[in-house]
Design a protein around this motif. Sequence first.
Motif, PDB file in Angstrom:
ATOM      1  N   GLY A  77     -58.771  70.245   7.165  1.00 31.38           N
ATOM      2  CA  GLY A  77     -59.156  69.529   5.945  1.00 31.38           C
ATOM      3  C   GLY A  77     -57.985  69.011   5.145  1.00 31.38           C
ATOM      4  N   TYR A  78     -56.780  69.000   5.729  1.00 34.24           N
ATOM      5  CA  TYR A  78     -55.592  68.548   5.011  1.00 34.24           C
ATOM      6  C   TYR A  78     -55.208  67.127   5.418  1.00 34.24           C
ATOM      7  CZ  TYR A  78     -55.065  73.515   3.888  1.00 34.24           C
ATOM      8  OH  TYR A  78     -55.281  74.800   3.437  1.00 34.24           O
ATOM      9  N   THR A  79     -54.523  66.454   4.497  1.00 30.88           N
ATOM     10  CA  THR A  79     -53.957  65.134   4.777  1.00 30.88           C
ATOM     11  C   THR A  79     -52.536  65.317   5.291  1.00 30.88           C
ATOM     12  OG1 THR A  79     -55.295  64.111   3.038  1.00 30.88           O
ATOM     13  CG2 THR A  79     -53.361  62.883   3.800  1.00 30.88           C
ATOM     14  N   LEU A  80     -52.202  64.602   6.369  1.00 27.52           N
ATOM     15  CA  LEU A  80     -50.910  64.793   7.010  1.00 27.52           C
ATOM     16  C   LEU A  80     -50.098  63.500   7.027  1.00 27.52           C
ATOM     17  CD1 LEU A  80     -52.020  66.875  10.147  1.00 27.52           C
ATOM     18  CD2 LEU A  80     -51.213  67.736   7.932  1.00 27.52           C
ATOM     19  N   VAL A 120     -46.759  66.663   8.109  1.00 26.65           N
ATOM     20  CA  VAL A 120     -46.413  67.341   6.855  1.00 26.65           C
ATOM     21  C   VAL A 120     -47.623  67.259   5.933  1.00 26.65           C
ATOM     22  CG1 VAL A 120     -44.817  67.462   4.910  1.00 26.65           C
ATOM     23  CG2 VAL A 120     -44.006  66.669   7.150  1.00 26.65           C
ATOM     24  N   VAL A 121     -48.066  68.403   5.439  1.00 28.08           N
ATOM     25  CA  VAL A 121     -49.246  68.455   4.573  1.00 28.08           C
ATOM     26  C   VAL A 121     -48.901  67.901   3.195  1.00 28.08           C
ATOM     27  CG1 VAL A 121     -50.976  69.938   3.504  1.00 28.08           C
ATOM     28  CG2 VAL A 121     -50.134  70.459   5.813  1.00 28.08           C
ATOM     29  N   VAL A 122     -49.700  66.933   2.747  1.00 33.55           N
ATOM     30  CA  VAL A 122     -49.522  66.343   1.414  1.00 33.55           C
ATOM     31  C   VAL A 122     -50.868  66.330   0.708  1.00 33.55           C
ATOM     32  CG1 VAL A 122     -47.552  64.908   2.080  1.00 33.55           C
ATOM     33  CG2 VAL A 122     -49.871  64.007   2.304  1.00 33.55           C
ATOM     34  N   ALA A 123     -50.835  66.149  -0.594  1.00 33.89           N
ATOM     35  CA  ALA A 123     -52.069  66.115  -1.372  1.00 33.89           C
ATOM     36  C   ALA A 123     -52.843  64.829  -1.104  1.00 33.89           C
ATOM     37  CB  ALA A 123     -51.737  66.230  -2.862  1.00 33.89           C
ATOM     38  N   LYS A 124     -54.136  64.885  -1.243  1.00 36.73           N
ATOM     39  CA  LYS A 124     -54.950  63.690  -1.088  1.00 36.73           C
ATOM     40  C   LYS A 124     -54.563  62.654  -2.140  1.00 36.73           C
ATOM     41  CE  LYS A 124     -58.993  66.077   0.823  1.00 36.73           C
ATOM     42  NZ  LYS A 124     -60.423  66.386   0.650  1.00 36.73           N
ATOM     43  N   GLY A 125     -54.531  61.401  -1.720  1.00 33.19           N
ATOM     44  CA  GLY A 125     -54.148  60.332  -2.628  1.00 33.19           C
ATOM     45  C   GLY A 125     -52.656  60.154  -2.779  1.00 33.19           C
ATOM     46  N   THR A 126     -51.871  60.857  -1.958  1.00 35.21           N
ATOM     47  CA  THR A 126     -50.413  60.731  -2.012  1.00 35.21           C
ATOM     48  C   THR A 126     -49.997  59.308  -1.659  1.00 35.21           C
ATOM     49  OG1 THR A 126     -50.022  63.054  -1.470  1.00 35.21           O
ATOM     50  CG2 THR A 126     -48.244  61.508  -0.979  1.00 35.21           C
ATOM     51  N   HIS A 127     -49.076  58.748  -2.440  1.00 36.07           N
ATOM     52  CA  HIS A 127     -48.534  57.425  -2.137  1.00 36.07           C
ATOM     53  C   HIS A 127     -47.445  57.581  -1.075  1.00 36.07           C
ATOM     54  CE1 HIS A 127     -47.207  53.303  -2.649  1.00 36.07           C
ATOM     55  NE2 HIS A 127     -45.960  53.742  -2.780  1.00 36.07           N
ATOM     56  N   SER A 128     -47.579  56.844   0.022  1.00 28.94           N
ATOM     57  CA  SER A 128     -46.652  56.978   1.142  1.00 28.94           C
ATOM     58  C   SER A 128     -46.320  55.609   1.712  1.00 28.94           C
ATOM     59  CB  SER A 128     -47.270  57.860   2.234  1.00 28.94           C
ATOM     60  OG  SER A 128     -46.418  57.940   3.363  1.00 28.94           O
ATOM     61  N   ASP A 129     -45.085  55.488   2.249  1.00 22.92           N
ATOM     62  CA  ASP A 129     -44.682  54.234   2.871  1.00 22.92           C
ATOM     63  C   ASP A 129     -45.077  54.173   4.346  1.00 22.92           C
ATOM     64  OD1 ASP A 129     -42.956  56.057   3.970  1.00 22.92           O
ATOM     65  OD2 ASP A 129     -41.107  55.020   3.385  1.00 22.92           O
ATOM     66  N   ARG A 130     -45.823  55.173   4.808  1.00 20.70           N
ATOM     67  CA  ARG A 130     -46.333  55.152   6.185  1.00 20.70           C
ATOM     68  C   ARG A 130     -47.782  55.618   6.197  1.00 20.70           C
ATOM     69  NH1 ARG A 130     -42.725  58.951   9.744  1.00 20.70           N
ATOM     70  NH2 ARG A 130     -41.136  57.632   8.795  1.00 20.70           N
ATOM     71  N   SER A 131     -48.449  55.393   7.303  1.00 19.53           N
ATOM     72  CA  SER A 131     -49.869  55.720   7.405  1.00 19.53           C
ATOM     73  C   SER A 131     -50.082  57.227   7.335  1.00 19.53           C
ATOM     74  CB  SER A 131     -50.442  55.171   8.717  1.00 19.53           C
ATOM     75  OG  SER A 131     -50.331  53.756   8.755  1.00 19.53           O
ATOM     76  N   LEU A 132     -51.131  57.640   6.625  1.00 21.64           N
ATOM     77  CA  LEU A 132     -51.486  59.047   6.498  1.00 21.64           C
ATOM     78  C   LEU A 132     -52.685  59.361   7.374  1.00 21.64           C
ATOM     79  CD1 LEU A 132     -51.212  59.468   2.608  1.00 21.64           C
ATOM     80  CD2 LEU A 132     -49.448  59.871   4.335  1.00 21.64           C
ATOM     81  N   GLN A 144     -55.956  61.288   7.609  1.00 19.32           N
ATOM     82  CA  GLN A 144     -56.897  61.921   6.698  1.00 19.32           C
ATOM     83  C   GLN A 144     -57.686  63.019   7.394  1.00 19.32           C
ATOM     84  OE1 GLN A 144     -56.920  61.100   3.496  1.00 19.32           O
ATOM     85  NE2 GLN A 144     -55.451  59.429   3.764  1.00 19.32           N
ATOM     86  N   ALA A 145     -58.296  63.890   6.591  1.00 20.29           N
ATOM     87  CA  ALA A 145     -59.089  64.972   7.133  1.00 20.29           C
ATOM     88  C   ALA A 145     -60.300  64.468   7.902  1.00 20.29           C
ATOM     89  CB  ALA A 145     -59.534  65.901   6.001  1.00 20.29           C
ATOM     90  N   ASP A 146     -60.792  63.274   7.543  1.00 14.43           N
ATOM     91  CA  ASP A 146     -61.956  62.719   8.237  1.00 14.43           C
ATOM     92  C   ASP A 146     -61.567  61.971   9.517  1.00 14.43           C
ATOM     93  OD1 ASP A 146     -60.713  60.524   7.173  1.00 14.43           O
ATOM     94  OD2 ASP A 146     -62.388  59.919   5.895  1.00 14.43           O
ATOM     95  N   GLY A 147     -60.259  62.045   9.891  1.00 16.53           N
ATOM     96  CA  GLY A 147     -59.808  61.398  11.110  1.00 16.53           C
ATOM     97  C   GLY A 147     -59.359  59.970  10.910  1.00 16.53           C
ATOM     98  N   LYS A 148     -59.580  59.410   9.726  1.00 21.04           N
ATOM     99  CA  LYS A 148     -59.167  58.046   9.457  1.00 21.04           C
ATOM    100  C   LYS A 148     -57.676  57.979   9.122  1.00 21.04           C
ATOM    101  CE  LYS A 148     -63.708  56.566   7.770  1.00 21.04           C
ATOM    102  NZ  LYS A 148     -64.455  55.973   6.631  1.00 21.04           N
ATOM    103  N   VAL A 149     -57.099  56.812   9.355  1.00 16.76           N
ATOM    104  CA  VAL A 149     -55.687  56.592   9.033  1.00 16.76           C
ATOM    105  C   VAL A 149     -55.624  55.696   7.812  1.00 16.76           C
ATOM    106  CG1 VAL A 149     -53.489  55.672   9.825  1.00 16.76           C
ATOM    107  CG2 VAL A 149     -54.988  56.848  11.431  1.00 16.76           C
ATOM    108  N   GLN A 150     -54.944  56.181   6.770  1.00 18.30           N
ATOM    109  CA  GLN A 150     -54.871  55.423   5.504  1.00 18.30           C
ATOM    110  C   GLN A 150     -53.617  54.551   5.483  1.00 18.30           C
ATOM    111  OE1 GLN A 150     -54.939  57.906   2.062  1.00 18.30           O
ATOM    112  NE2 GLN A 150     -54.266  56.294   0.674  1.00 18.30           N
TER     113      GLN A 150
END
Length: 309
Positions: A130-133, A289-301, A303-309
Motif C-alpha cells: 500500500g506504499y508509493t515508491l 524508496v517509500v514516499v508519502a502519497k502526493g509527493t512531488h517527484s521529477d520521475r514517475s512514481l 502507486q499502490a494501485d499499480g498505476k504509474v504517476q
Amino acid sequence: MTARSRLSRLVRDGRDAPRSAARLLALLVLASAALMVVDARGGTSGDSPIDPARAAVGTVVGPVEAGANSAVRPFRALGDAVRTNGHLRGRVATLQEQNSDLRSRLATEPVDRNRLAEYDGLTSAAHDTGYTLVPAHVVGIGAAQSFTRTVTLDAGTSAGIHADSTVVSKDGLVGRVVRATRDSATVLLAVDSQSVVGGRLASTMKIGFLRGNGSLGNGGRLSLDLVDNAVPPQVGDAVVTWGSGKGGPYVAGIPIGQVTKVSTSPRELSRTATIKPYVDFGALDLVGVVVAKGTHSDRSLIQADGKVQ
C-alpha cells in the motif's frame, strides 16, 4: 605557266570545290538509295544481290571486331571486378555492423529482462504494502560515515527522497536512506553491523530488534532479539518490519527474512533467532524508496494501485 596563270587557276579551283563536293554527296545519296531499293526487292524474294558484299564485309570486319573485343574484355572485367569488390566491401561492412548490434543486444538482454522483472516486482510490492515508491537504480557501493555497508542511488531530493526513507526491492527490505542530495541518496543496508531494524514475527506478532553481520554474500544474516521471550521463535517463521513513528526510518509490514536458527542462552533467559534475509544484497539493482502519497517527484512514481504517476 606564269605565276599569274597559276594564281587564277587556284582561285577558279577553289570556287569549283564546293560544287564538286555537292555533286559527290548527291551521287552518294543516290547510290545509297539505289542499294536500299535493290536490297529491299531482293529481300522479298529471299536472295538479295547485296548479300555477297555484306558477307565479304563481315568476313573482313568480324575478326577485327572479335580481336578488339578480346583485347578490351580484360579491361571491362577489371572495371566490373572493381565495382563488385567495392559493393562486397560495403556489404561486409554492413553485415559487421549488424552483427555487432546483435551481439550488443544479446549481451544486454539478460540485464533488460532482469530489470523488467524487478520493476514488475516493485509494482507488486507497492500493491501488497500500500506504499508509493520512487524507483531508483543502485549506482555505487561503499562506506559512508561510520557505516560499512551502504549503496548509492541515482535519485535524490528532486525525486522526493529524503533521509530516513525506507528502501525496498521486489524481495523485501533493503535498508534506509541516511543522506540525500538533489540527485543521489546513500542507503544504509539492513545487514550493516551498525544497522538496527525493528522486526515482528509474522506467526506470533512478537517484536524485537534485528542487527546485521555486515556480509553482503550468501553469508549475510540478521540476528533477532525478541523483547518477550515467553513464546520462542520457530525455524521457518517470517519476519517483517513493525514500523517506526511517522513512517520512518522503517515503515511497517515490509518482509525482512526467515528464521533459520534459534539460539538460547545457558539459563534460557534470552533467545536469539538467526534470520536469512530475502534480499540478495550482493546483486542490488532496481529498488524502490517509500514516499508519502502526493509527493512531488521529477520521475514517475509507482502507486499502490499499480498505476504509474
